[in-house]
Design a protein around this motif. Structure first.
Motif, short mmCIF file in Angstrom:
data_model
loop_
_atom_site.label_atom_id
_atom_site.label_comp_id
_atom_site.label_asym_id
_atom_site.label_seq_id
_atom_site.Cartn_x
_atom_site.Cartn_y
_atom_site.Cartn_z
N ARG B 30 46.52 49.48 36.86
CA ARG B 30 45.80 48.43 37.60
C ARG B 30 45.01 49.08 38.73
O ARG B 30 45.57 49.75 39.59
CB ARG B 30 46.80 47.42 38.16
CG ARG B 30 46.13 46.27 38.87
CD ARG B 30 47.11 45.17 39.17
NE ARG B 30 47.32 44.32 37.99
CZ ARG B 30 48.42 43.62 37.79
NH1 ARG B 30 49.39 43.66 38.65
NH2 ARG B 30 48.53 42.87 36.71
N LYS B 31 43.69 48.87 38.68
CA LYS B 31 42.85 49.55 39.66
C LYS B 31 43.00 48.93 41.05
O LYS B 31 42.99 49.58 42.05
CB LYS B 31 41.39 49.52 39.21
CG LYS B 31 41.13 50.54 38.11
CD LYS B 31 39.75 50.42 37.56
CE LYS B 31 39.62 51.34 36.35
NZ LYS B 31 38.65 50.87 35.40
N ARG B 32 43.10 47.57 41.06
CA ARG B 32 43.18 46.88 42.34
C ARG B 32 44.22 45.79 42.24
O ARG B 32 44.33 45.12 41.22
CB ARG B 32 41.83 46.24 42.67
CG ARG B 32 41.14 46.89 43.83
CD ARG B 32 39.93 46.14 44.23
NE ARG B 32 39.26 45.47 43.12
CZ ARG B 32 38.15 44.80 43.24
NH1 ARG B 32 37.58 44.71 44.41
NH2 ARG B 32 37.59 44.20 42.22
N ASP B 33 45.00 45.61 43.29
CA ASP B 33 45.96 44.52 43.30
C ASP B 33 45.38 43.41 44.17
O ASP B 33 45.27 43.54 45.38
CB ASP B 33 47.29 45.03 43.88
CG ASP B 33 48.41 44.07 43.58
OD1 ASP B 33 48.11 42.91 43.28
OD2 ASP B 33 49.58 44.48 43.64
N ASN B 34 44.99 42.31 43.51
CA ASN B 34 44.37 41.21 44.24
C ASN B 34 45.38 40.13 44.63
O ASN B 34 45.02 38.98 44.79
CB ASN B 34 43.25 40.59 43.39
CG ASN B 34 42.15 41.57 43.14
OD1 ASN B 34 41.78 42.34 44.02
ND2 ASN B 34 41.61 41.58 41.93
N ARG B 35 46.64 40.53 44.75
CA ARG B 35 47.72 39.57 45.01
C ARG B 35 47.43 38.68 46.22
O ARG B 35 47.50 37.46 46.14
CB ARG B 35 49.01 40.36 45.23
CG ARG B 35 50.28 39.56 45.19
CD ARG B 35 51.43 40.52 45.38
NE ARG B 35 51.57 41.39 44.22
CZ ARG B 35 52.47 41.23 43.26
NH1 ARG B 35 53.33 40.24 43.36
NH2 ARG B 35 52.54 42.03 42.24
N ILE B 40 45.64 33.54 48.80
CA ILE B 40 44.83 32.82 49.81
C ILE B 40 43.95 31.79 49.11
O ILE B 40 43.91 30.61 49.50
CB ILE B 40 43.98 33.82 50.64
CG1 ILE B 40 44.89 34.67 51.52
CG2 ILE B 40 42.95 33.08 51.50
CD1 ILE B 40 44.22 35.83 52.20
N ILE B 41 43.23 32.21 48.04
CA ILE B 41 42.34 31.28 47.33
C ILE B 41 43.17 30.15 46.70
O ILE B 41 42.77 28.98 46.74
CB ILE B 41 41.51 32.02 46.24
CG1 ILE B 41 40.59 33.04 46.90
CG2 ILE B 41 40.67 31.03 45.44
CD1 ILE B 41 39.86 33.95 45.92
N GLY B 42 44.35 30.49 46.18
CA GLY B 42 45.23 29.50 45.57
C GLY B 42 45.66 28.44 46.56
O GLY B 42 45.54 27.23 46.30
N ILE B 43 46.12 28.87 47.76
CA ILE B 43 46.58 27.91 48.78
C ILE B 43 45.41 27.03 49.23
O ILE B 43 45.54 25.81 49.35
CB ILE B 43 47.22 28.67 49.98
CG1 ILE B 43 48.54 29.30 49.53
CG2 ILE B 43 47.47 27.73 51.15
CD1 ILE B 43 49.13 30.30 50.51
N PHE B 75 47.52 27.93 39.56
CA PHE B 75 47.44 29.08 38.65
C PHE B 75 47.27 30.38 39.44
O PHE B 75 47.98 31.35 39.20
CB PHE B 75 46.26 28.87 37.68
CG PHE B 75 46.03 30.03 36.76
CD1 PHE B 75 46.77 30.17 35.60
CD2 PHE B 75 45.07 30.99 37.04
CE1 PHE B 75 46.57 31.25 34.75
CE2 PHE B 75 44.86 32.06 36.21
CZ PHE B 75 45.61 32.19 35.05
N LEU B 76 46.33 30.35 40.40
CA LEU B 76 46.08 31.57 41.19
C LEU B 76 47.28 31.91 42.07
O LEU B 76 47.64 33.07 42.23
CB LEU B 76 44.83 31.37 42.07
CG LEU B 76 43.51 31.25 41.32
CD1 LEU B 76 42.38 30.95 42.28
CD2 LEU B 76 43.21 32.53 40.55
N LEU B 77 47.91 30.86 42.63
CA LEU B 77 49.05 31.05 43.53
C LEU B 77 50.23 31.72 42.83
O LEU B 77 50.89 32.60 43.38
CB LEU B 77 49.47 29.67 44.06
CG LEU B 77 50.39 29.63 45.28
CD1 LEU B 77 49.76 30.36 46.45
CD2 LEU B 77 50.65 28.18 45.68
#
Lengths: 189, 181
Positions: B30-35, B40-43, B75-77
């Motif tokens: 995984r190149k980047r972890d966007n966790r 933030i976008i999910g909330i 879903f994002l959260l």
């Protein structure tokens, strides 16, 4: 096991050398059969049908894009998806194949391949592995190679036709065709 | 002694080992972890969706849109903590069940010069300079021969002494050859 009992005389025995072009092309075909590109044609067809429907709606609106923004965005997204499946994905698979080849010190080493009635053995200076034909899921013949995919070491066996004599090419093609029947196919490229 | 093995182990890869391996591999590639970004976008999506549904949405179409926004937010959260984990476990179990030949018993011997692997379908004595990368996860050690071919050693098969020897061995390796996750 095949590695331990080599009493049987191999049906074919030859030196094989894999180049980056042959491997990347084989990996592209592997990706079509087993990877992300699997079913790319029908996925692209679904987006094409949606694309046509969006175009039809836009036609009824005399191509005034601002009056149906959802259809306009849908048209752009679907067109991108068609390009992605039919053009970008095969290119990405080929590039990934090149990447794998470059990352490996062993794939470029000349190897000796022995083909028996029930499997094969590949051997280079550092490793020796065998695969059974029962584990082979696909056998593909291209203009330059014979490619086997399956549950064996490295998952892909690429046999370069340049390493075979004309007579051997014909015999090996007939052998694979007879051995794999429905799993055997000829493709261009 | 130069030829004393760092470890010499025999094992059979279990389903759990393969799942641990899949998580380590996923983390490695995984190149980047966007966790954090996903959370933030999910909330924000959930808050905006619920708020708009209660106070703004008047007709049915608008309410459907706000509900969709809440679902996307959820879903994002939960993507990294629930969805990604479940998908990895399911995919690993499927691969493990469908590739029995890759999961057979192996003997792996690591010395300072070579990695020797022996199974009923594979024999290799690979110089360490030909190893693409050594990746150490929480429960597994992975020797990548290239981007997709690897030899997986579960840490449970190593004794304490062997683990110590391995730790001291990797401290001498160049940075581009080894990665600890």
């Amino acid at each position: 096991m095949l590695l331990d009992s080599q009493k049987e005389k191999p049906l074919f025995e030859f030196e094989n050398k894999m180049t980056i072009m042959l491997y990347s092309n084989a990996y592209r075909l592997y990706d079509i059969r087993k990877g992300r590109s699997n079913g790319k044609e029908w996925k692209a067809s679904v987006f094409f049908i949606i694309d046509m429907a969006m175009l039809f709606v836009l036609m009824t609106q005399h191509f005034v894009f601002s009056s149906v923004p959802v259809c306009t965005i849908g048209l752009i997204v679907c067109s991108y998806m068609i390009t992605y499946y039919l053009v970008l994905l095969p290119r990405m698979a080929r590039r990934y194949g090149e990447h794998i080849y470059k990352s490996s010190h062993l794939l470029s080493k000349p190897e000796k391949i022995h083909i028996y009635s029930n499997g094969f053995i590949r051997q280079n200076a550092y490793e020796k592995s065998c695969g059974f034909f029962s584990s082979v899921s696909d056998c593909i013949e291209t203009e330059k190679t014979f490619i086997l995919f399956g549950d064996f070491d490295k998952k892909i066996l690429v046999i370069s036709k340049e390493c075979l004599t004309d007579e051997m090419k014909v015999r090996l093609a007939a052998f694979f065709e007879n051995q794999f029947v429905r799993k055997y196919r000829k493709v261009r490229g | 002694m130069q030829n004393t093995p760092i470890f010499d182990t025999s094992y059979l890869i279990t389903e759990d080992d393969y799942i641990h391996f899949a998580f380590t591999q996923r983390k490695f590639f995984r190149k980047r972890d966007n966790r954090v970004l996903f959370k933030i976008i999910g909330i924000l999506s959930v808050c905006i969706g619920v708020g708009a549904y209660l106070f703004v949405g008047s007709n049915i179409y608008q309410k459907i849109c706000w509900c969709a926004l809440v679902l996307i937010g959820l879903f994002l959260l939960f993507y990294y903590d629930v969805i990604d984990v479940s998908l990895t476990v399911a995919e690993s179990k499927r691969y493990y069940a469908h590739n029995p030949k890759s999961m057979i018993a192996k003997q792996v011997v690591l010395t300072k010069e070579n990695l020797s692997i022996r199974s009923e379908i594979y024999e290799g004595n690979i110089p360490l300079r030909y190893i693409f990368k050594i990746v150490e996860g929480k429960n597994t050690i992975i020797f990548y021969l290239d981007q997709i071919n690897y030899c997986l050693v579960p840490k449970r098969t190593l004794s304490e002494e062997q683990t110590e020897r391995f730790e001291s061995f990797i401290s001498d390796l160049p940075e581009n050859k080894y990665k600890k996750l």
